[in-house]
Design an enzyme around this catalytic site. Structure first.
Site, mmCIF file in Angstrom:
data_model
loop_
_atom_site.group_PDB
_atom_site.id
_atom_site.type_symbol
_atom_site.label_atom_id
_atom_site.label_comp_id
_atom_site.label_asym_id
_atom_site.label_seq_id
_atom_site.Cartn_x
_atom_site.Cartn_y
_atom_site.Cartn_z
ATOM 1 N N LYS A 171 0.830 -1.212 0.000
ATOM 2 C CA LYS A 171 0.000 0.000 0.000
ATOM 3 C C LYS A 171 0.865 1.262 0.000
ATOM 4 O O LYS A 171 0.590 2.239 -0.707
ATOM 5 C CB LYS A 171 -0.925 -0.018 1.216
ATOM 6 C CG LYS A 171 -1.697 1.245 1.461
ATOM 7 C CD LYS A 171 -2.728 1.516 0.380
ATOM 8 C CE LYS A 171 -3.402 2.864 0.588
ATOM 9 N NZ LYS A 171 -4.332 3.196 -0.490
ATOM 10 N N LYS A 240 2.071 10.662 4.844
ATOM 11 C CA LYS A 240 2.441 9.564 5.751
ATOM 12 C C LYS A 240 2.778 8.313 4.945
ATOM 13 O O LYS A 240 3.772 7.634 5.206
ATOM 14 C CB LYS A 240 1.261 9.336 6.709
ATOM 15 C CG LYS A 240 1.288 8.103 7.559
ATOM 16 C CD LYS A 240 0.416 6.967 7.031
ATOM 17 C CE LYS A 240 -1.021 7.316 6.780
ATOM 18 N NZ LYS A 240 -1.848 6.236 6.244
HETATM 19 P P1 NDP Z 1 -9.962 10.105 8.631
HETATM 20 O O1 NDP Z 1 -9.017 11.142 9.099
HETATM 21 O O2 NDP Z 1 -11.160 10.500 7.862
HETATM 22 O O3 NDP Z 1 -10.506 9.278 9.922
HETATM 23 C C1 NDP Z 1 -9.608 8.851 10.913
HETATM 24 C C2 NDP Z 1 -10.330 7.936 11.885
HETATM 25 O O4 NDP Z 1 -9.416 7.572 12.914
HETATM 26 C C3 NDP Z 1 -11.510 8.600 12.592
HETATM 27 O O5 NDP Z 1 -12.468 7.619 12.913
HETATM 28 C C4 NDP Z 1 -10.857 9.163 13.858
HETATM 29 O O6 NDP Z 1 -11.762 9.323 14.910
HETATM 30 C C5 NDP Z 1 -9.909 8.032 14.174
HETATM 31 N N1 NDP Z 1 -8.797 8.465 15.003
HETATM 32 C C6 NDP Z 1 -7.919 9.454 14.754
HETATM 33 N N2 NDP Z 1 -7.003 9.536 15.737
HETATM 34 C C7 NDP Z 1 -7.335 8.573 16.634
HETATM 35 C C8 NDP Z 1 -6.784 8.148 17.871
HETATM 36 N N3 NDP Z 1 -5.686 8.734 18.387
HETATM 37 N N4 NDP Z 1 -7.367 7.124 18.520
HETATM 38 C C9 NDP Z 1 -8.456 6.534 18.022
HETATM 39 N N5 NDP Z 1 -9.046 6.887 16.856
HETATM 40 C C10 NDP Z 1 -8.476 7.889 16.178
HETATM 41 O O7 NDP Z 1 -9.091 9.035 7.876
HETATM 42 P P2 NDP Z 1 -9.540 8.030 6.693
HETATM 43 O O8 NDP Z 1 -10.763 7.314 7.103
HETATM 44 O O9 NDP Z 1 -9.506 8.747 5.414
HETATM 45 O O10 NDP Z 1 -8.273 7.035 6.689
HETATM 46 C C11 NDP Z 1 -8.149 5.938 7.587
HETATM 47 C C12 NDP Z 1 -7.001 5.072 7.068
HETATM 48 O O11 NDP Z 1 -7.352 4.576 5.778
HETATM 49 C C13 NDP Z 1 -5.679 5.844 6.910
HETATM 50 O O12 NDP Z 1 -4.604 5.011 7.235
HETATM 51 C C14 NDP Z 1 -5.671 6.190 5.422
HETATM 52 O O13 NDP Z 1 -4.362 6.405 4.948
HETATM 53 C C15 NDP Z 1 -6.347 4.976 4.839
HETATM 54 N N6 NDP Z 1 -6.983 5.164 3.535
HETATM 55 C C16 NDP Z 1 -7.845 6.215 3.296
HETATM 56 C C17 NDP Z 1 -8.433 6.367 2.047
HETATM 57 C C18 NDP Z 1 -9.390 7.487 1.745
HETATM 58 O O14 NDP Z 1 -9.791 7.634 0.574
HETATM 59 N N7 NDP Z 1 -9.814 8.292 2.720
HETATM 60 C C19 NDP Z 1 -8.134 5.438 0.938
HETATM 61 C C20 NDP Z 1 -7.301 4.330 1.324
HETATM 62 C C21 NDP Z 1 -6.729 4.225 2.556
HETATM 63 P P3 NDP Z 1 -12.583 10.708 15.119
HETATM 64 O O15 NDP Z 1 -13.881 10.536 14.375
HETATM 65 O O16 NDP Z 1 -12.760 10.799 16.592
HETATM 66 O O17 NDP Z 1 -11.744 11.836 14.573
#
Ligand code: NDP
Length: 296
Positions: A171, A240
Site C-alpha cells: 500500500k 504519511k
Molecule cells: P480520517 O481522518 O477520515 O478518519 C480517521 C479515523 O481515525 C476517525 O475515525 C478518527 O476518529 C480516528 N482516530 C484518529 N485519531 C485517533 C486516535 N488517536 N485514537 C483513536 N481513533 C483515532 O481518515 P480516513 O478514514 O480517510 O483514513 C483511515 C485510514 O485509511 C488511513 O490510514 C488512510 O491512509 C487509509 N486510507 C484512506 C483512504 C481514503 O480515501 N480516505 C483510501 C485508502 C486508505 P474521530 O472521528 O474521533 O476523529
C-alpha cells in the site's frame, strides 16, 4: 454468522463498516462516540463505548485509523482491545500502516492466541461505498482465509501479498507512486501553462501519449481543473504513506531519491496547507512556487 467489530469510522472506515453491517452482526467504535452511535442507528449495529467493549464477542476485529501508532495505542489499558478480545480472535488492520509496527503487534498477539493481518485498502471512498476496494493482505495463509469473507463485504480484489507487514508495504509503495505522479504532472503542467499551452490542450496530448497516467487522465481533469478538492483523502495521510515507502526503501537497501523527495515535498505542502487539506491540493503549492494557475 461471524460477529465483527469495526473501530475507526472516518472518511473510508465509515462506508466500509456500512457494507460489513449488511452481511455480518456488527459492533462499531469510534473515538468521537457520536459517529458510532449515529452509524449504529442507521445500519442496525451495536455501538460500543470503548475498544474493550467493541472487541467483546467479536471473532474478527477490524481497525481503520490514521496510522499504525493509533492502532498500537488502542491495544492497551483497562479499556483497550486486549482487555476485551475473545479467545482466538483475529485482528484485521485496514489502516494504511507501517510494516514494522504491524510485525511488532503480530508478535505480541500471537503468544496470547490472537491472530493479526494487515489489510490496507485502495480505491477511495467511492470504492468503499460500492464494495470495489482492492485489499492487500499480509499474514499467514490460514488467517487470510479467515479474514477474506469479511473483507469481501467491501473489497472486490483481495490479494494475499505475503507475511505480516507485506500488505502495508504494498500500500505504501502504491501511494508513494501516486504522490510522485501528482507532483510530476503538476510540475509539467505548470511549465506548459507558463509556456503558453492551455492545460486542457496539454492534457489532450498527454493522455494520448506515453506520459499518460491515472493522475493526468482522471484526477487532474475531474478534480484539479474544476477546483474540486473534496477532502475525502487527506494530504497528511498521503504524505504519511510516502514516508512509510521511503522507510521501506531504506530498510531494504534500495536507493530511493525519487520517493524520498516526494515525501519531503508532500511534507512541505502539509506544513503550508494543514492537516485536513485534500491530497490533490499539493498542486496548489506547485502553482504558488511557479506563479501560475494550472486551473485557470
Ligand atoms: P480520517 O481522518 O477520515 O478518519 C480517521 C479515523 O481515525 C476517525 O475515525 C478518527 O476518529 C480516528 N482516530 C484518529 N485519531 C485517533 C486516535 N488517536 N485514537 C483513536 N481513533 C483515532 O481518515 P480516513 O478514514 O480517510 O483514513 C483511515 C485510514 O485509511 C488511513 O490510514 C488512510 O491512509 C487509509 N486510507 C484512506 C483512504 C481514503 O480515501 N480516505 C483510501 C485508502 C486508505 P474521530 O472521528 O474521533 O476523529
Amino acid at each position: 454468522m461471524t460477529p465483527v467489530a469495526f473501530l475507526g469510522l472516518g472518511a473510508i472506515g465509515r462506508p466500509m463498516a456500512v457494507r460489513v453491517a449488511a452481511r455480518f452482526p456488527l459492533t462499531v467504535w469510534n473515538r468521537t462516540g457520536a459517529r458510532a452511535t449515529e452509524l449504529a442507528a442507521e445500519v442496525g449495529a451495536r455501538a460500543a463505548a470503548t475498544p474493550r467493549e467493541a472487541a467483546q464477542g467479536a471473532a474478527i476485529v477490524i481497525t481503520c485509523l490514521p496510522t499504525s501508532a493509533e492502532v498500537e495505542a488502542l491495544l492497551d489499558g483497562p479499556d483497550g482491545l486486549l482487555a476485551g478480545l475473545d479467545p482466538g480472535a483475529l485482528l484485521v488492520d485496514c489502516t494504511s500502516g507501517d510494516p514494522a509496527t504491524s510485525r511488532r503487534i503480530a508478535a505480541r498477539l500471537e503468544p496470547l492466541g490472537f491472530g493479526f493481518v494487515d489489510a490496507p485498502v485502495s480505491g477511495g471512498t467511492n470504492g468503499a461505498e460500492s464494495g470495489t476496494l482492492t485489499v492487500m493482505v499480509g499474514g499467514e495463509p490460514q488467517l487470510f482465509d479467515r479474514a477474506a469473507p469479511v473483507l469481501a463485504a467491501f473489497g472486490s480484489r483481495i490479494v494475499r501479498m505475503g507475511l505480516v507487514g507485506s500488505g502495508h508495504a504494498m500500500k505504501a509503495v502504491n501511494n508513494a507512486l501516486l504522490a510522485v505522479n501528482i507532483l510530476a504532472v503538476g510540475e509539467g503542467l505548470a511549465a506548459l501553462v507558463k509556456a503558453g499551452v492551455p492545460a486542457r490542450t496539454a492534457l489532450s496530448v498527454l493522455n494520448a501519449s506515453s506520459g499518460r497516467s491515472f493522475v493526468s487522465d482522471t484526477l487532474v481533469p475531474e478534480r484539479v481543473l474544476p477546483g474540486a478538492f473534496p477532502k475525502t483523502f487527506k494530504l497528511s495521510l498521503l504524505q504519511k504513506d510516502a514516508g512509510i515507502a521511503a522507510g521501506l526503501l531504506r530498510d531494504t537497501g534500495v536507493s530511493g531519491p525519487v520517493i524520498d523527495l516526494a515525501w519531503r515535498l508532500y511534507g512541505e505542502a502539509r506544513a503550508i496547507l494543514g492537516e485536513d487539506a485534500d491530497y490533490l491540493e499539493a498542486i496548489k503549492v506547485i502553482e504558488q512556487h511557479a506563479g501560475v494557475e494550472i486551473r485557470g
